[in-house]
Every structure is written in structure tokens, then in C-alpha cells.
Design a protein around this motif. Structure first.
Motif, PDB file in Angstrom:
ATOM      1  N   ILE A  27       0.835  -1.204   0.000  1.00 24.06           N
ATOM      2  CA  ILE A  27       0.000   0.000   0.000  1.00 24.06           C
ATOM      3  C   ILE A  27       0.864   1.247   0.000  1.00 24.06           C
ATOM      4  O   ILE A  27       0.645   2.187  -0.779  1.00 24.06           O
ATOM      5  N   ALA A  28       1.869   1.280   0.872  1.00 23.63           N
ATOM      6  CA  ALA A  28       2.753   2.443   0.956  1.00 23.63           C
ATOM      7  C   ALA A  28       3.476   2.682  -0.362  1.00 23.63           C
ATOM      8  O   ALA A  28       3.567   3.814  -0.840  1.00 23.63           O
ATOM      9  N   VAL A  29       3.994   1.620  -0.968  1.00 30.92           N
ATOM     10  CA  VAL A  29       4.757   1.750  -2.211  1.00 30.92           C
ATOM     11  C   VAL A  29       3.862   2.217  -3.354  1.00 30.92           C
ATOM     12  O   VAL A  29       4.223   3.132  -4.113  1.00 30.92           O
ATOM     13  N   VAL A  30       2.684   1.619  -3.483  1.00 30.88           N
ATOM     14  CA  VAL A  30       1.775   1.975  -4.572  1.00 30.88           C
ATOM     15  C   VAL A  30       1.304   3.420  -4.439  1.00 30.88           C
ATOM     16  O   VAL A  30       1.295   4.179  -5.421  1.00 30.88           O
ATOM     17  N   LEU A  31       0.922   3.835  -3.243  1.00 30.68           N
ATOM     18  CA  LEU A  31       0.435   5.204  -3.066  1.00 30.68           C
ATOM     19  C   LEU A  31       1.553   6.222  -3.265  1.00 30.68           C
ATOM     20  O   LEU A  31       1.308   7.318  -3.788  1.00 30.68           O
ATOM     21  N   PHE A  32       2.769   5.872  -2.870  1.00 28.18           N
ATOM     22  CA  PHE A  32       3.899   6.773  -3.119  1.00 28.18           C
ATOM     23  C   PHE A  32       4.091   6.963  -4.616  1.00 28.18           C
ATOM     24  O   PHE A  32       4.267   8.088  -5.099  1.00 28.18           O
ATOM     25  N   ALA A  33       4.052   5.865  -5.363  1.00 33.11           N
ATOM     26  CA  ALA A  33       4.249   5.955  -6.811  1.00 33.11           C
ATOM     27  C   ALA A  33       3.101   6.688  -7.484  1.00 33.11           C
ATOM     28  O   ALA A  33       3.312   7.504  -8.389  1.00 33.11           O
ATOM     29  N   GLU A  34       1.868   6.418  -7.031  1.00 37.74           N
ATOM     30  CA  GLU A  34       0.715   7.032  -7.687  1.00 37.74           C
ATOM     31  C   GLU A  34       0.638   8.530  -7.435  1.00 37.74           C
ATOM     32  O   GLU A  34       0.240   9.297  -8.312  1.00 37.74           O
TER      33      GLU A  34
END
Length: 214
Positions: free
Chosen positions: A27-34
Motif C-alpha cells: 500500500i505504501a509503495v503503490v500510493l507513493f508511486a501514484e
């Protein structure tokens, strides 16, 4: 000889696949990228948050069980750090990129972002952008490139980020807690969540066309 890594196949566009493979860290990685990197505009932020909240319930689904506190913390960290990183990237490299680029779509996007910031004010525009796919990806670096001051941007991106992440996670958690075997209806529910999140973007495009015709 064939070697297998033993890792499950992961579909980056499928919230359930991402959560099953990586849990709260994903979740943290995806939201950072998005929210921080322009290459992450296609990632499923809304459906990821809602599905994660649902998977925090006990006995209401057949997928992996997630811890609510960890999900909320990971979502907040990813969304807030991503938006701030996007702003810094835009502030440092955005003006030079806009000056050198001949990309028509990039300049149109910058003009549109500037129009939104001027129409709604920096605070409202930054908060509302969180709830619109693609816009939440583009607005942060463009806010930096267009010279939005760091202090108000940080304040409002934190407000918008927390409302967006906590709201969707807790909505999924509430639904999963109240509806038995809710995963049977997960696909149509996620489709509704995505459709609702896209509605402001569609309405804005329609308004833009009407203004252009006028």
C-alpha cells in the motif's frame, strides 16, 4: 533446468493481487508511486485502499487478513510522502522542463492545473485532487513547477491525504464488518468505487467542452 522463484504472479492493476503479495508495505509503495511519480498514474489507489479496509475485517472475506492500524499507517505514509516528493520534483525540475518541452499535452496539463489552482484556491484544489485519479498524480509536481508555496501545499496535501486514505480504508472496513461474505460482491463494489472517483474528472471534462464551445 527450470528455476522458479516461488513468488506469486502479481498484477499491479489488481488491488487484491497487490495486497495478497505485499500486504501493508505494498500500500505504501503503490500510493507513493501514484501520488509522487508521474509513471504511477495507472495504479489503483482508490480500489486498493477500499479493498485493504475490507481485508482488515475478520471472517467477512476469503482473502488475506490485514491489520487495520498497519494499513492506515502505510496508507498515510505512502500518500503523504508521495505527494511531497512529487512537489519537490516539480519545484526543482518543473520550470526548466516546461521551458524546454514542446509537448503540447504537457503544456495543456500545466495550464489546466494552473487554472484549477486559481479557480479553487491552492488549498481546495490540492485537497480535491486527492479524490480524482490521474489528477492526484499530476497536480503535485505541477504545483511545485507553478510556484505554489511549500507551507500551504504541505498543509493541504496532508489534510487531503489523510481524509482520502482514512476515508476509503474505513469505508471498506465498515462494509466488511457489516456484510457477511462481502468478497462475493467485491468486483462490483470496487467498480462502483472507481466509477464514483472518476465522476469529478468526467464532469470537469464536460464543463471544459461546454466552455470551449461557448
Amino acid at each position: 533446468m527450470h528455476l522458479s522463484s516461488g513468488l506469486p504472479a502479481v498484477n499491479p492493476l489488481d488491488a487484491g493481487s497487490l495486497l495478497g503479495a505485499f500486504g501493508a508495505l505494498g500500500i505504501a509503495v503503490v500510493l507513493f508511486a501514484e501520488t509522487g511519480l508521474l509513471v504511477g498514474f495507472f495504479l489503483p489507489g482508490d480500489s486498493l485502499l477500499f479493498t485493504a479496509g475490507l481485508l482488515c475485517t475478520t471472517g467477512a472475506h476469503s482473502g488475506p487478513h490485514l491489520d487495520l492500524a498497519q494499513v492506515l499507517a502505510a496508507a498515510a505514509v505512502g500518500a503523504l510522502a508521495g505527494a511531497q516528493a512529487g512537489y519537490v520534483i516539480g519545484r526543482r525540475g518543473g520550470p526548466a522542463l516546461l521551458a524546454r518541452s514542446r509537448n503540447k499535452h504537457l503544456h495543456e496539463g500545466a495550464a489546466r492545473a494552473e487554472e484549477l489552482l486559481n479557480r479553487y484556491g491552492h488549498g481546495k484544489a490540492v485537497v480535491l485532487a486527492r479524490f480524482v485519479p490521474v489528477v492526484r498524480t499530476v497536480l503535485n509536481p505541477l504545483a511545485g513547477a507553478l510556484g505554489v508555496k511549500a507551507r500551504p501545499f504541505t498543509l493541504w496535501q496532508v489534510v487531503g491525504g489523510l481524509v482520502w486514505t482514512f476515508g476509503l480504508v474505513l469505508a471498506g472496513y465498515a462494509l466488511g464488518s457489516s456484510v457477511p461474505n462481502v468478497d462475493r460482491y467485491l468486483l462490483p463494489i470496487v467498480a462502483v468505487v472507481v466509477a464514483v472517483s472518476l465522476l469529478p474528472l468526467v464532469l470537469e471534462l464536460l464543463r471544459s467542452r461546454r466552455r470551449a464551445r461557448a
